[in-house]
Design an enzyme around this catalytic site. Structure first.
Site, PDB file in Angstrom:
ATOM      1  N   GLU A   1      -5.611  -8.674   8.537  1.00  0.00           N
ATOM      2  CA  GLU A   1      -5.959  -9.810   8.923  1.00  0.00           C
ATOM      3  C   GLU A   1      -7.494 -10.231   8.642  1.00  0.00           C
ATOM      4  OE1 GLU A   1      -3.512  -7.843  12.265  1.00  0.00           O
ATOM      5  OE2 GLU A   1      -4.720  -7.137  10.476  1.00  0.00           O
TER       6      GLU A   1
ATOM      7  N   ARG B   1      -1.286  14.686 -10.955  1.00  0.00           N
ATOM      8  CA  ARG B   1      -2.020  14.768 -12.393  1.00  0.00           C
ATOM      9  C   ARG B   1      -1.204  13.983 -13.410  1.00  0.00           C
ATOM     10  NH1 ARG B   1       0.735  19.447 -11.336  1.00  0.00           N
ATOM     11  NH2 ARG B   1       2.258  20.360 -12.775  1.00  0.00           N
TER      12      ARG B   1
ATOM     13  N   CYS C   1      -4.178  -5.390  16.107  1.00  0.00           N
ATOM     14  CA  CYS C   1      -4.682  -4.457  17.085  1.00  0.00           C
ATOM     15  C   CYS C   1      -5.624  -5.057  17.911  1.00  0.00           C
ATOM     16  CB  CYS C   1      -5.693  -3.392  16.224  1.00  0.00           C
ATOM     17  SG  CYS C   1      -6.823  -3.984  15.370  1.00  0.00           S
TER      18      CYS C   1
ATOM     19  N   THR D   1       8.020  29.936  -3.683  1.00  0.00           N
ATOM     20  CA  THR D   1       7.934  28.864  -4.707  1.00  0.00           C
ATOM     21  C   THR D   1       6.562  29.077  -5.481  1.00  0.00           C
ATOM     22  OG1 THR D   1       9.101  27.314  -3.603  1.00  0.00           O
ATOM     23  CG2 THR D   1       7.568  26.382  -4.958  1.00  0.00           C
TER      24      THR D   1
END
Length: 346
Positions: free
Chosen positions: A53, A213, A78, A202
């Site tokens: 805004e 990257r 807000c 993993t």
């Protein structure tokens, strides 16, 4: 298209420019209209910087028009002081008479208070324009505030015969199941989400960097499961270059700014424990990149929101079978790869 929908749709388009850079704040776009003409527009770019805004109002050259204009915003303005002043105060200051809002902010610091404040100051407020689209825009933010956990995306690649990895003894060099375009798309996804999570196996097998990257953008926070401290300092996840949260059963591990240790019990509640840790660390979204045991931990508990599965055209014949999800999916072609997209609405 109805006039309010036209401009809220533009707010959504603008808001998407902030994907990956606004955390922990939501994606928000704003448009200011006078006499059926846009006189200012903006979006929230980064936490700590002006909200949508504010950026839209700043773009209006003739501020006298604001007192006769309508401001559109995809999410409720807000009403509290955070890193920036309340947007409601600025709208009130410029006496903007009409505010059209896509959806209500679920954050308990706002949650209707912004609308209430505007109405109390004599402003005409319309709420709920393209509400479902605005909720989808901020699915991460809404999940975090409503379910008290991050938005969870499962991702893996499997061969055409349903394996995510070959037998370890046959694995002399990395075997790519997905093509280069699919891998680049994964890096784009990483730039859009706040964190990426992998298990111990993993890391030990692949030594991944878990970065972006092959794309532009910010590297996600790395979340690494390391129950018993098997991951040495030689692995990329321990290079200190990117914020990394290690989840472990080892107690009293020293943390610093870019290396954080969190304790969890690796039992049947592991997925819930991880989600609670990520929520506590203000992580709004996470990609679970495997391996199989880690993925199935979340699938078993039905603790996931999306699954994105690449299917290659190669055949492995044996190895680690891929997890299975039994719900409908849509399929996208990426050259010779298929990308299956699942949404969990439970």
């Amino acid at each position: 298209m109805k006039i309010h929908e036209k401009y809220i749709n533009r707010c959504i388009e603008l808001a998407k420019n902030g994907l990956g850079t606004t955390y922990p704040n939501p994606l928000v776009g704003s448009v200011i209209v006078y006499n059926n003409r846009i006189i200012g527009e903006g979006w929230h770019r980064k936490s700590g910087e002006p909200h949508a805004e504010v950026n839209a109002i700043n773009k209006v050259k003739d501020k006298s028009l604001l007192s006769k204009a309508t401001i559109y915003v995809s999410l409720e303005p807000c009403s509290h002081f955070g890193k920036t002043p309340p947007c409601c105060d600025l709208i009130i200051k410029y006496k903007i008479p009409n505010v059209v809002i896509g959806t209500i902010d679920p954050n308990e610091k706002v949650a209707g208070n912004g609308i209430k404040r505007l109405v109390e100051n004599g402003i005409n407020v319309t709420v709920g324009v393209l509400e479902n689209d605005c909720n989808e825009l901020n699915k991460r933010f809404f999940t975090f505030h409503k379910k008290k956990r991050p938005y969870i995306i499962l991702k893996w690649a499997e061969s055409s015969d349903g394996f995510i990895a070959p037998l370890y003894k046959e694995k002399k060099e990395p075997i790519w199941i997905s093509n280069e375009f699919s891998r680049q798309l994964v890096h784009k996804w990483r730039s859009e989400e706040q964190a990426i999570l992998v298990g111990t196996k993993t890391v030990l097998d692949d030594n991944p960097k878990l970065d972006v990257r092959d794309w532009t953008g910010q590297n996600p926070t790395r979340i690494v499961l390391d129950k018993s401290g098997k991951i040495s300092k030689d692995f990329y996840v321990n290079d200190g270059k990117t914020r990394t949260i290690f989840i472990t059963e080892i107690e009293n591990m020293p943390s610093n700014e870019n290396c954080i240790y969190e304790n969890a019990t690796f039992d049947s509640r592991l997925a819930k424990n991880i989600s609670a840790i990520l929520y506590r660390n203000n992580v709004q979204s996470v990609i679970i990149e495997g391996g199989k045991m880690t993925l199935e931990t979340f699938i078993k508990d039905n603790l996931w929101d999306e699954a994105r599965i690449f299917v290659g055209n190669n055949i492995l014949k044996n190895g680690t079978k891929s997890p299975i999800i039994y719900i409908e999916n849509t399929v996208v072609k990426i050259k010779e790869n298929q990308l299956k997209l699942f949404r969990n609405h439970d």
